[in-house]
Design an enzyme around this catalytic site. Structure first.
Site, PDB file in Angstrom:
ATOM      1  N   ARG A  15       0.974  -1.162   0.014  1.00 47.94           N
ATOM      2  CA  ARG A  15       0.074   0.060  -0.108  1.00 47.94           C
ATOM      3  C   ARG A  15       0.859   1.147   0.070  1.00 47.94           C
ATOM      4  O   ARG A  15       1.881   1.434   0.829  1.00 47.94           O
ATOM      5  CB  ARG A  15      -0.853   0.095   1.214  1.00 47.94           C
ATOM      6  CG  ARG A  15      -1.638  -1.107   1.641  1.00 47.94           C
ATOM      7  CD  ARG A  15      -3.186  -0.970   1.031  1.00 47.94           C
ATOM      8  NE  ARG A  15      -3.997  -2.373   1.411  1.00 47.94           N
ATOM      9  CZ  ARG A  15      -4.723  -2.617   2.079  1.00 47.94           C
ATOM     10  NH1 ARG A  15      -5.206  -1.600   3.036  1.00 47.94           N
ATOM     11  NH2 ARG A  15      -5.431  -3.950   2.376  1.00 47.94           N
ATOM     12  N   ARG A  40       0.784  -6.279  12.744  1.00 46.92           N
ATOM     13  CA  ARG A  40      -0.147  -5.536  13.956  1.00 46.92           C
ATOM     14  C   ARG A  40      -0.442  -6.500  14.864  1.00 46.92           C
ATOM     15  O   ARG A  40      -0.389  -6.149  16.138  1.00 46.92           O
ATOM     16  CB  ARG A  40      -1.342  -4.871  13.025  1.00 46.92           C
ATOM     17  CG  ARG A  40      -1.316  -3.551  12.551  1.00 46.92           C
ATOM     18  CD  ARG A  40      -2.603  -2.936  12.371  1.00 46.92           C
ATOM     19  NE  ARG A  40      -2.519  -2.002  11.495  1.00 46.92           N
ATOM     20  CZ  ARG A  40      -3.382  -0.864  10.956  1.00 46.92           C
ATOM     21  NH1 ARG A  40      -4.521  -1.485  11.601  1.00 46.92           N
ATOM     22  NH2 ARG A  40      -3.408  -0.073  10.307  1.00 46.92           N
ATOM     23  N   GLU A  75       1.038   4.119   1.328  1.00 48.76           N
ATOM     24  CA  GLU A  75       0.291   4.794   2.599  1.00 48.76           C
ATOM     25  C   GLU A  75       1.314   6.123   2.542  1.00 48.76           C
ATOM     26  O   GLU A  75       2.460   6.098   2.719  1.00 48.76           O
ATOM     27  CB  GLU A  75       0.526   4.049   3.590  1.00 48.76           C
ATOM     28  CG  GLU A  75      -0.322   2.686   3.783  1.00 48.76           C
ATOM     29  CD  GLU A  75      -1.660   2.961   3.937  1.00 48.76           C
ATOM     30  OE1 GLU A  75      -2.086   4.204   4.328  1.00 48.76           O
ATOM     31  OE2 GLU A  75      -2.405   1.873   3.934  1.00 48.76           O
ATOM     32  N   SER A 108     -10.350  -6.698   8.992  1.00 45.63           N
ATOM     33  CA  SER A 108     -11.577  -6.419   8.584  1.00 45.63           C
ATOM     34  C   SER A 108     -12.074  -7.508   7.588  1.00 45.63           C
ATOM     35  O   SER A 108     -11.179  -7.996   6.970  1.00 45.63           O
ATOM     36  CB  SER A 108     -11.808  -4.858   8.089  1.00 45.63           C
ATOM     37  OG  SER A 108     -11.081  -4.948   6.965  1.00 45.63           O
ATOM     38  N   GLU A 118      -7.270  -1.339  15.082  1.00 47.48           N
ATOM     39  CA  GLU A 118      -7.947  -2.072  14.222  1.00 47.48           C
ATOM     40  C   GLU A 118      -6.955  -3.533  13.901  1.00 47.48           C
ATOM     41  O   GLU A 118      -5.749  -2.991  13.468  1.00 47.48           O
ATOM     42  CB  GLU A 118      -8.269  -1.785  12.939  1.00 47.48           C
ATOM     43  CG  GLU A 118      -9.078  -2.585  11.735  1.00 47.48           C
ATOM     44  CD  GLU A 118      -8.898  -1.766  10.689  1.00 47.48           C
ATOM     45  OE1 GLU A 118      -8.998  -0.550  10.447  1.00 47.48           O
ATOM     46  OE2 GLU A 118      -8.676  -2.430   9.509  1.00 47.48           O
ATOM     47  N   ARG A 174       1.373   2.305  12.689  1.00 50.67           N
ATOM     48  CA  ARG A 174       0.772   1.312  12.684  1.00 50.67           C
ATOM     49  C   ARG A 174       0.397   1.003  10.974  1.00 50.67           C
ATOM     50  O   ARG A 174      -0.104  -0.081  10.689  1.00 50.67           O
ATOM     51  CB  ARG A 174      -0.749   1.323  13.277  1.00 50.67           C
ATOM     52  CG  ARG A 174      -1.638   2.386  12.897  1.00 50.67           C
ATOM     53  CD  ARG A 174      -2.711   2.287  13.902  1.00 50.67           C
ATOM     54  NE  ARG A 174      -3.927   2.997  13.458  1.00 50.67           N
ATOM     55  CZ  ARG A 174      -4.911   2.657  13.623  1.00 50.67           C
ATOM     56  NH1 ARG A 174      -5.197   1.637  14.458  1.00 50.67           N
ATOM     57  NH2 ARG A 174      -6.075   3.337  13.353  1.00 50.67           N
ATOM     58  N   HIS A 175       1.198   1.927  10.353  1.00 48.23           N
ATOM     59  CA  HIS A 175       0.941   1.785   8.869  1.00 48.23           C
ATOM     60  C   HIS A 175       2.487   1.538   7.983  1.00 48.23           C
ATOM     61  O   HIS A 175       3.413   2.086   8.338  1.00 48.23           O
ATOM     62  CB  HIS A 175       0.367   3.055   8.042  1.00 48.23           C
ATOM     63  CG  HIS A 175      -1.246   2.977   8.146  1.00 48.23           C
ATOM     64  ND1 HIS A 175      -1.536   3.740   9.358  1.00 48.23           N
ATOM     65  CD2 HIS A 175      -2.058   2.222   7.861  1.00 48.23           C
ATOM     66  CE1 HIS A 175      -2.887   3.473   9.213  1.00 48.23           C
ATOM     67  NE2 HIS A 175      -3.294   2.995   8.422  1.00 48.23           N
TER      68      HIS A 175
HETATM   69  P1  AMO Z   1      -8.074  -3.731   4.997  1.00 41.76           P
HETATM   70  O1  AMO Z   1      -7.596  -2.740   4.308  1.00 41.76           O
HETATM   71  O2  AMO Z   1      -8.761  -3.370   6.271  1.00 41.76           O
HETATM   72  O3  AMO Z   1      -8.891  -4.925   4.656  1.00 41.76           O
HETATM   73  O4  AMO Z   1      -6.596  -4.402   5.860  1.00 41.76           O
HETATM   74  C1  AMO Z   1      -6.971  -5.585   6.550  1.00 41.76           C
HETATM   75  C2  AMO Z   1      -5.729  -5.746   7.784  1.00 41.76           C
HETATM   76  O5  AMO Z   1      -4.602  -5.471   7.218  1.00 41.76           O
HETATM   77  C3  AMO Z   1      -3.636  -4.493   8.098  1.00 41.76           C
HETATM   78  N1  AMO Z   1      -3.296  -3.462   7.294  1.00 41.76           N
HETATM   79  C4  AMO Z   1      -2.022  -3.122   7.406  1.00 41.76           C
HETATM   80  N2  AMO Z   1      -0.887  -3.198   8.210  1.00 41.76           N
HETATM   81  C5  AMO Z   1       0.138  -2.397   7.967  1.00 41.76           C
HETATM   82  N3  AMO Z   1       0.293  -1.292   7.220  1.00 41.76           N
HETATM   83  C6  AMO Z   1      -0.705  -1.012   6.582  1.00 41.76           C
HETATM   84  N4  AMO Z   1      -0.597  -0.023   5.396  1.00 41.76           N
HETATM   85  C7  AMO Z   1      -2.281  -1.800   6.501  1.00 41.76           C
HETATM   86  N5  AMO Z   1      -3.236  -1.856   5.681  1.00 41.76           N
HETATM   87  C8  AMO Z   1      -3.926  -2.763   6.353  1.00 41.76           C
HETATM   88  C9  AMO Z   1      -4.700  -4.142   9.101  1.00 41.76           C
HETATM   89  C10 AMO Z   1      -6.039  -4.176   8.644  1.00 41.76           C
HETATM   90  O6  AMO Z   1      -7.212  -4.675   9.459  1.00 41.76           O
HETATM   91  N6  AMO Z   1      -9.417  -6.815   1.275  1.00 41.76           N
HETATM   92  C11 AMO Z   1      -9.570  -6.519   2.804  1.00 41.76           C
HETATM   93  C12 AMO Z   1      -9.881  -7.674   3.758  1.00 41.76           C
HETATM   94  C13 AMO Z   1     -11.110  -8.516   3.469  1.00 41.76           C
HETATM   95  O7  AMO Z   1     -12.147  -7.993   3.390  1.00 41.76           O
HETATM   96  O8  AMO Z   1     -10.878  -9.717   3.367  1.00 41.76           O
HETATM   97  C14 AMO Z   1      -8.481  -5.582   3.074  1.00 41.76           C
HETATM   98  O9  AMO Z   1      -7.455  -5.517   2.467  1.00 41.76           O
HETATM   99  O10 AMO Z   1      -4.413  -4.817  10.349  1.00 41.76           O
END
Ligand code: AMO
Length: 437
Positions: free
Chosen positions: A213, A411, A215, A363, A360, A221-222
């Protein structure tokens, strides 16, 4: 002679010839005798060098080695009440395998806590610290616990491509890749593939793999590359079925870590509690009410601060660390084009977040498997259907109802071990400012 780790040796082996190897952590010189602390993966041992026994030249060579040099030592194990482990090694032969430069860019034994950036810049040395390595042993146990549970419950582990034709989680965080003259992307999530697999006979699958991502914000946390556990299962009735798999998986994984990682958790000074299932479930609208009563000033979207407050709320009131926020409003999940909305109330979805200690973690929810409805939701998001044709096609020839979730493994480890920054749970983290080492 086989090399032995420090924990394979004991005072009862008095008199035996042994071969050991590792880093020179410290040398204490007392005239014609010197104590060398040798460190390997498992711990430390004392090598006692005696000038008279070794000869002046070899003695000097060994005891003047810079800290963190790598040596192999053959010698006699001798019981010793003074040595920390109850024995010492009296060297008969040694080989310098790699001499370390001076000064070290980062101390291994020094008490001074270095800045995280300095640690990450010198990660290979940082990882020589037992408590830093312990984090990654726990992470390995987390993955083993996940696999153990899912494989035991009829799930098949899969691998989906990380160079993909379309994004699934919004255009803003897509990394574009030049792909033989065409445009491709790094996968933000295996979303489109795990759903496509529901149209095959592999109807309970999981994947543990990197997700990418772009970000833009720097938070604790990202990351721009994280490890995602993705689970998908077919023939579900509602999102409840997905939540049940998730809570059982999380509880079983934590139990696995607690059982197998006792030494590491102790070293990290972490008390990890195995949660009871089922986890508490509070609908999104009720969470907003709780937050308002706590003086939170957010809107509809529960932000970082809101999550933190909810974490405190369930800890104070119920002594619990996990909370499902359920029934997310469609308004917040509109961008998640694949989320099923409730037929009886299209303003609500069955989507949920699972929060762990006020952050979180996951999801997921039930997906829209009905082709026409899915297309409508995609058009609502201004998506070009042609670009998603390989995904959409799987919905036209028999697609069972299904759902799943994505769980951030880094996480999970961060929260379990109370690490301030997610980067501490990643060997070589990637963020907006860091692509090395
Ligand atoms: P979502 O975008 O909420 O859902 O991502 C799911 C989980 O992945 C982790 N996460 C991250 N951890 C670290 N850095 C990041 N940039 C980051 N982005 C997300 C979080 C988050 O809760 N496709 C859906 C999932 C689904 O519906 O099956 C999805 O990607 O812990």
């Amino acid at each position: 002679m086989h090399r032995k780790y420090s924990n394979e040796l004991c005072p009862e082996m008095d008199g035996q010839e042994v071969r050991v190897a590792g880093w020179v952590e410290d040398v204490r010189k007392l005239g014609s005798i010197a104590f060398i602390i040798l460190r390997d993966r498992e711990g430390r041992l004392q090598v006692t060098a005696i000038k008279k026994e070794m000869g002046k030249e070899r003695f000097t060579e060994l005891i003047t080695l810079p800290r963190e040099s790598v040596v192999e030592i053959k010698g006699k194990l001798q019981k010793s009440a003074e040595a920390r482990m109850g024995f010492e090694i009296l060297p008969t032969e040694f080989k310098v395998l790699s001499k370390a430069e001076v000064p070290l860019p980062l101390g291994v034994v020094d008490k001074v806590n270095a800045e995280l950036d300095t640690r990450l810049d010198n990660r290979f040395i940082d990882l020589r610290k037992d408590e830093v390595r312990a984090i990654f042993k726990v992470k390995s146990l987390v993955c083993a616990g996940i696999r153990n549970y899912l494989l035991g419950n009829g799930f098949v582990e899969v691998h989906t491509p990380k160079i993909v034709f379309a994004g699934a989680e919004g255009g803003a965080t897509l990394f574009e890749v030049e792909y033989f003259g065409r445009k491709a992307f790094l996968a933000q999530s295996p979303q489109l593939y795990k759903q496509t697999l529901m149209a095959t006979g592999l109807d309970r699958i999981f994947e543990i793999a990197p997700a990418f991502r772009a970000e833009p914000s720097d938070t604790v946390r990202h990351l721009s590359e994280f490890i995602s556990l993705d689970v998908e299962l077919a023939y579900i009735n509602t999102s409840e079925d997905v939540m049940q798999v998730l809570e059982n998986l999380v509880a079983a994984t934590i139990e696995y870590v607690v059982k197998n990682g006792e030494k590491e958790l102790k070293l990290l000074n972490c008390e990890v509690r195995v949660p009871k299932v089922p986890f508490r479930k509070i609908p999104h609208r009720e969470c907003l009410e709780i937050l308002k009563s706590m003086g939170w000033h957010g809107g509809v979207d529960i932000d970082t601060e809101g999550e933190k407050l909810l974490g405190e709320y369930i800890m104070q009131n119920y002594g619990e660390e996990f909370l499902f926020i359920t029934e997310f409003p469609t308004e917040l999940k509109r961008g998640t084009f694949y989320a099923m909305r409730k037929d009886e109330n299209p303003e609500l979805t069955g989507y949920f977040d699972l929060d762990y200690r006020g952050q979180e973690l996951t999801s997921g929810g039930q997906r829209e498997h009905r082709y026409e409805k899915l297309k409508t939701q995609m058009l609502e998001n201004n998506l070009k259907l042609e670009a998603f044709e390989p995904y959409l096609k799987a919905f036209r020839y028999g697609m069972p109802p299904h759902g799943g979730f994505g769980l951030g493994v880094d996480r999970f480890v961060q929260k379990m071990l109370n690490l301030t920054n997610i980067r501490e749970a990643v060997l070589f983290p990637r963020d907006r400012l860091r692509v090395t080492p």
